[in-house]
Design an enzyme around this catalytic site. Structure first.
Site, PDB file in Angstrom:
ATOM      1  N   ARG A 140      32.198  14.346 -41.662  1.00  0.00           N
ATOM      2  CA  ARG A 140      33.328  13.614 -41.826  1.00  0.00           C
ATOM      3  C   ARG A 140      34.112  13.114 -40.800  1.00  0.00           C
ATOM      4  O   ARG A 140      34.958  12.463 -40.594  1.00  0.00           O
ATOM      5  CB  ARG A 140      34.366  14.676 -42.783  1.00  0.00           C
ATOM      6  CG  ARG A 140      34.093  14.952 -44.177  1.00  0.00           C
ATOM      7  CD  ARG A 140      35.125  16.065 -44.739  1.00  0.00           C
ATOM      8  NE  ARG A 140      34.447  16.696 -45.756  1.00  0.00           N
ATOM      9  CZ  ARG A 140      34.709  16.290 -46.988  1.00  0.00           C
ATOM     10  NH1 ARG A 140      35.617  15.197 -47.090  1.00  0.00           N
ATOM     11  NH2 ARG A 140      34.018  16.604 -48.153  1.00  0.00           N
ATOM     12  N   GLY A 152      24.920  19.845 -35.601  1.00  0.00           N
ATOM     13  CA  GLY A 152      25.194  21.161 -36.328  1.00  0.00           C
ATOM     14  C   GLY A 152      24.018  21.304 -37.279  1.00  0.00           C
ATOM     15  O   GLY A 152      23.476  22.426 -37.404  1.00  0.00           O
ATOM     16  N   HIS A 153      23.499  20.435 -38.185  1.00  0.00           N
ATOM     17  CA  HIS A 153      22.154  20.365 -38.939  1.00  0.00           C
ATOM     18  C   HIS A 153      21.107  20.589 -38.172  1.00  0.00           C
ATOM     19  O   HIS A 153      20.165  21.362 -38.475  1.00  0.00           O
ATOM     20  CB  HIS A 153      22.053  19.095 -39.941  1.00  0.00           C
ATOM     21  CG  HIS A 153      23.178  18.843 -40.660  1.00  0.00           C
ATOM     22  ND1 HIS A 153      24.066  17.816 -40.457  1.00  0.00           N
ATOM     23  CD2 HIS A 153      23.633  19.394 -41.782  1.00  0.00           C
ATOM     24  CE1 HIS A 153      25.089  17.730 -41.325  1.00  0.00           C
ATOM     25  NE2 HIS A 153      24.911  18.648 -42.315  1.00  0.00           N
ATOM     26  N   GLN A 179      30.313  18.753 -56.605  1.00  0.00           N
ATOM     27  CA  GLN A 179      31.201  19.514 -55.738  1.00  0.00           C
ATOM     28  C   GLN A 179      32.387  18.729 -55.045  1.00  0.00           C
ATOM     29  O   GLN A 179      32.899  19.246 -54.209  1.00  0.00           O
ATOM     30  CB  GLN A 179      30.315  20.211 -54.470  1.00  0.00           C
ATOM     31  CG  GLN A 179      29.663  19.407 -53.487  1.00  0.00           C
ATOM     32  CD  GLN A 179      28.821  19.896 -52.701  1.00  0.00           C
ATOM     33  OE1 GLN A 179      27.649  20.533 -53.007  1.00  0.00           O
ATOM     34  NE2 GLN A 179      29.367  20.345 -51.314  1.00  0.00           N
ATOM     35  N   LEU A 198      23.211  13.556 -40.965  1.00  0.00           N
ATOM     36  CA  LEU A 198      22.886  14.734 -40.191  1.00  0.00           C
ATOM     37  C   LEU A 198      23.600  14.460 -38.700  1.00  0.00           C
ATOM     38  O   LEU A 198      23.207  13.601 -38.120  1.00  0.00           O
ATOM     39  CB  LEU A 198      21.293  14.720 -40.142  1.00  0.00           C
ATOM     40  CG  LEU A 198      20.791  14.943 -41.511  1.00  0.00           C
ATOM     41  CD1 LEU A 198      19.241  14.904 -41.322  1.00  0.00           C
ATOM     42  CD2 LEU A 198      21.082  16.296 -42.161  1.00  0.00           C
TER      43      LEU A 198
HETATM   44  O1  PAF Z   1      27.049  22.444 -47.108  1.00  0.00           O
HETATM   45  C1  PAF Z   1      26.538  21.565 -47.567  1.00  0.00           C
HETATM   46  O2  PAF Z   1      26.064  20.592 -47.279  1.00  0.00           O
HETATM   47  C2  PAF Z   1      26.624  21.529 -49.345  1.00  0.00           C
HETATM   48  O3  PAF Z   1      27.670  22.167 -49.524  1.00  0.00           O
HETATM   49  C3  PAF Z   1      25.357  22.119 -49.560  1.00  0.00           C
HETATM   50  C4  PAF Z   1      25.122  23.537 -49.421  1.00  0.00           C
HETATM   51  C5  PAF Z   1      24.119  21.370 -49.163  1.00  0.00           C
HETATM   52  C6  PAF Z   1      25.354  21.931 -51.194  1.00  0.00           C
HETATM   53  O4  PAF Z   1      25.375  20.509 -51.827  1.00  0.00           O
END
Ligand code: PAF
Length: 282
Positions: free
Chosen positions: A187, A36-37, A61, A33
């Site tokens: 990242r 931005g979060h 993903q 985190l």
């Molecule tokens: O944006 C992200 O961090 C991810 O793509 C999400 C929406 C949590 C899905 O894993």
């Protein structure tokens, strides 16, 4: 803050919150985190009464195993940040809970999911769409908060909510940036100090394009000139830059059609893949 990683406790807490008539806000994350979060959480506090943050590094993903393995993770640090931010519940499931078996059903999320990020990271949006739908089904939030840095993801989720009839309000949250303009991303932790300086050029180019876009005859001309701008920056390699209509996320040829328009970009610095965007016309 309550921290739960299994369904029975999650359901109990959700039922308590719903009995109290609380509006549930969900902030889905993959952890690591940053500010931005924290902005997503701030907005969640403003627009809901009970804030849930999920942390789940979704293997589906990632199109490269290495990227998944190297994805930064620090649950203790994250959990302290969430406590300090007044989050009500952290949902931190493990992969077995989310995917007890290899998914037997595959959903193709359509044309938006196949371009840009979807074209360069095959299967990425199938994984994002699936996990977001699972989180929506398990948590049943009233409002969900997603960052606009991942603009294509945001637009795809907007369509998922509409087309799968989720009774969820989607709230996009502005991109938080370093002082030098670099968009905050988990990242960025992989970049050296000089890599950070190079990466800051991404936003400089986007600003330059926004300030000049009325002068270009077409989006092709804008893209050529923007690429020339970036070529001068050693260490920055552009994967794509595209001008899109915001509603359908369709690439645009003309800049004169008055539609809501965004410029999206993906680039590599020191082997780290970074994305960013700017609204040319809102
Ligand atoms: O944006 C992200 O961090 C991810 O793509 C999400 C929406 C949590 C899905 O894993």
């Amino acid at each position: 803050m309550l921290s739960v990683n299994e369904l029975t406790s999650l359901e109990e807490e959700l039922s308590k919150a719903s009995k109290k008539g609380l509006k549930i806000g969900l902030v889905p994350t993959m952890g690591a985190l940053h500010d931005g979060h924290m902005e997503l959480i701030k907005q969640a506090h403003l627009h809901s009464d009970y804030v849930i943050v999920s942390i789940f590094i979704n293997p589906l993903q990632f199109n490269q195993a290495e990227d998944f393995i190297n994805y930064p993770s620090n649950l203790l640090k994250d959990s302290n940040k969430l406590k300090n931010a007044g989050v009500d519940l952290l949902f931190n499931p493990d992969a077995k809970l989310i995917y007890p078996k290899e998914p037997a059903v595959k959903i193709d999320f359509g044309v938006i999911s196949h371009k840009l990020e979807g074209a360069f990271r095959l299967g990425h949006f199938e994984g994002v769409g699936l996990v977001v739908m699972k989180l929506f089904n398990l948590i049943k939030p009233n409002v969900a908060f997603f960052g606009l840095k991942d603009l294509q993801q945001f637009i795809l989720i907007k369509h998922i909510i509409k087309e799968f009839s989720y009774p969820i309000k989607l709230q996009g949250v502005i991109t938080v940036r370093e002082k030098n303009g670099l968009a905050l991303s988990s990242r960025n932790a992989h970049l050296s100090p000089s890599g950070i300086k190079i990466a800051a050029q991404i936003y400089k180019g986007l600003i330059w394009a926004k300030n000049n876009f009325e002068t270009f005859k077409s989006t092709d001309e804008l893209k050529v000139q923007l690429n020339d701008f970036y070529k001068k920056q050693e260490g920055l390699s552009i994967e794509y830059c595209e001008v899109l209509n915001l509603n359908k996320f369709k690439p645009l040829k003309s800049l004169k059609n008055g539609k809501k328009t965004a410029l999206c970009i993906a680039a590599y610095v020191e082997g780290v893949r970074l994305i960013d965007n700017i609204f040319l016309r809102e």
